[in-house]
Design a protein around this motif. Structure first.
Motif, mmCIF file in Angstrom:
data_model
loop_
_atom_site.group_PDB
_atom_site.id
_atom_site.type_symbol
_atom_site.label_atom_id
_atom_site.label_comp_id
_atom_site.label_asym_id
_atom_site.label_seq_id
_atom_site.Cartn_x
_atom_site.Cartn_y
_atom_site.Cartn_z
ATOM 1 N N THR A 130 12.103 4.968 37.717
ATOM 2 C CA THR A 130 10.758 4.610 37.332
ATOM 3 C C THR A 130 10.776 5.015 36.042
ATOM 4 O O THR A 130 9.722 5.391 35.502
ATOM 5 N N ALA A 131 12.126 5.630 35.483
ATOM 6 C CA ALA A 131 11.657 6.269 34.594
ATOM 7 C C ALA A 131 10.787 5.568 33.365
ATOM 8 O O ALA A 131 11.557 4.898 32.626
ATOM 9 N N SER A 132 10.262 6.659 33.678
ATOM 10 C CA SER A 132 9.698 6.692 31.575
ATOM 11 C C SER A 132 9.269 8.365 31.278
ATOM 12 O O SER A 132 9.699 8.568 31.257
ATOM 13 N N ARG A 133 8.323 7.985 30.295
ATOM 14 C CA ARG A 133 7.662 9.098 29.828
ATOM 15 C C ARG A 133 6.261 9.911 30.508
ATOM 16 O O ARG A 133 5.262 9.938 30.209
ATOM 17 N N TYR A 134 6.850 10.246 31.806
ATOM 18 C CA TYR A 134 6.071 11.681 32.481
ATOM 19 C C TYR A 134 6.127 12.891 32.339
ATOM 20 O O TYR A 134 6.523 13.100 31.048
ATOM 21 N N GLY A 135 4.388 13.233 32.793
ATOM 22 C CA GLY A 135 4.137 14.280 31.798
ATOM 23 C C GLY A 135 5.437 16.025 32.007
ATOM 24 O O GLY A 135 5.985 16.280 31.628
ATOM 25 N N SER A 136 5.423 15.754 33.243
ATOM 26 C CA SER A 136 6.864 16.716 34.030
ATOM 27 C C SER A 136 6.742 15.884 34.910
ATOM 28 O O SER A 136 6.827 15.495 36.209
#
Length: 214
Positions: free
Chosen positions: A120-126
């Motif tokens: 589900t790659a995206s810009r997560y926090g970490s």
């Protein structure tokens, strides 16, 4: 009749989801519990976070090793990934931006966390994996079609862990880096199957958005 999927049981701590701006989803290991993984809150810089810890049915996310053929771990693995996806959707519906959603797991939970994050790659926090790697007898790169957009990722592991071969850590780091994550990988000589203080410090640096120890 044996249940073939995880029910949505979630233990919460920290701020209520409705009033938080940041959230951490914490994923426990095999044989452990949501309550046990939440004890990490005493060591992490999560003041002001909503904390969500899902509970695996029978305390296990999938029955066999994370390096077994994927079909042997179905339908449990897909159910676990769907559960994490539903928690992320809950956060988004509550108005929390994806870049303020932090994912963390230990051992079996670390493997699940990495696999979910990669799919589900995206810009997560970490993304934090305390002793884990991407799932499968062989890593199926075709499952990972998106980009991390500079998400900070930490993977820590012993050089001779009983469950997670260091070669799988290296392979996972390479793939996540190719996907645009900023991966910090640390291999600790003789550490054992645990979490150490250095790992906590690295994760806290990620959480604070700073390169300085806190």
């Amino acid at each position: 009749m044996e249940v073939k999927k995880h029910s949505k049981q979630v233990v919460t701590d920290g701020l209520p989801l409705a009033s938080a701006e940041k959230v951490m989803i914490l994923v426990h290991g095999r044989g452990a519990s949501a309550d046990s993984i939440l004890t990490l809150k005493d060591h992490l810089l999560v003041d002001g976070f909503a904390l969500l810890a899902p509970q695996a049915t029978n305390h296990t996310w999938y029955p066999y090793s994370f390096m077994a053929p994927v079909e042997q771990n179905e339908p449990w693995l897909s159910s676990a990934i769907e559960l994490l996806e539903s928690l992320v959707e809950d956060c988004l519906k509550a108005g929390i931006k994806r870049e303020h959603i932090h994912l963390l797991g230990f051992s079996q939970g670390a493997c699940l966390t990495l696999e979910f994050a990669a799919r589900t790659a995206s810009r997560y926090g970490s993304v934090t994996a305390f002793t884990g790697g991407l799932i499968g007898e062989k890593i199926d790169r075709s499952n990972y079609k998106r980009k991390f957009e500079e998400t900070p990722v930490f993977i820590g592991c012993s050089d001779r862990d009983m469950h997670v071969p260091v070669e799988r850590v290296y392979a996972s780091t390479n793939i996540l880096t190719e996907m645009g994550a900023r991966v910090t990988e640390k291999i600790y000589p003789g550490m054992g199957h645990t979490i150490n203080e250095d790992e906590i410090n690295i994760v806290n640096q990620q959480l604070s958005g700073s390169g300085k120890d806190k």
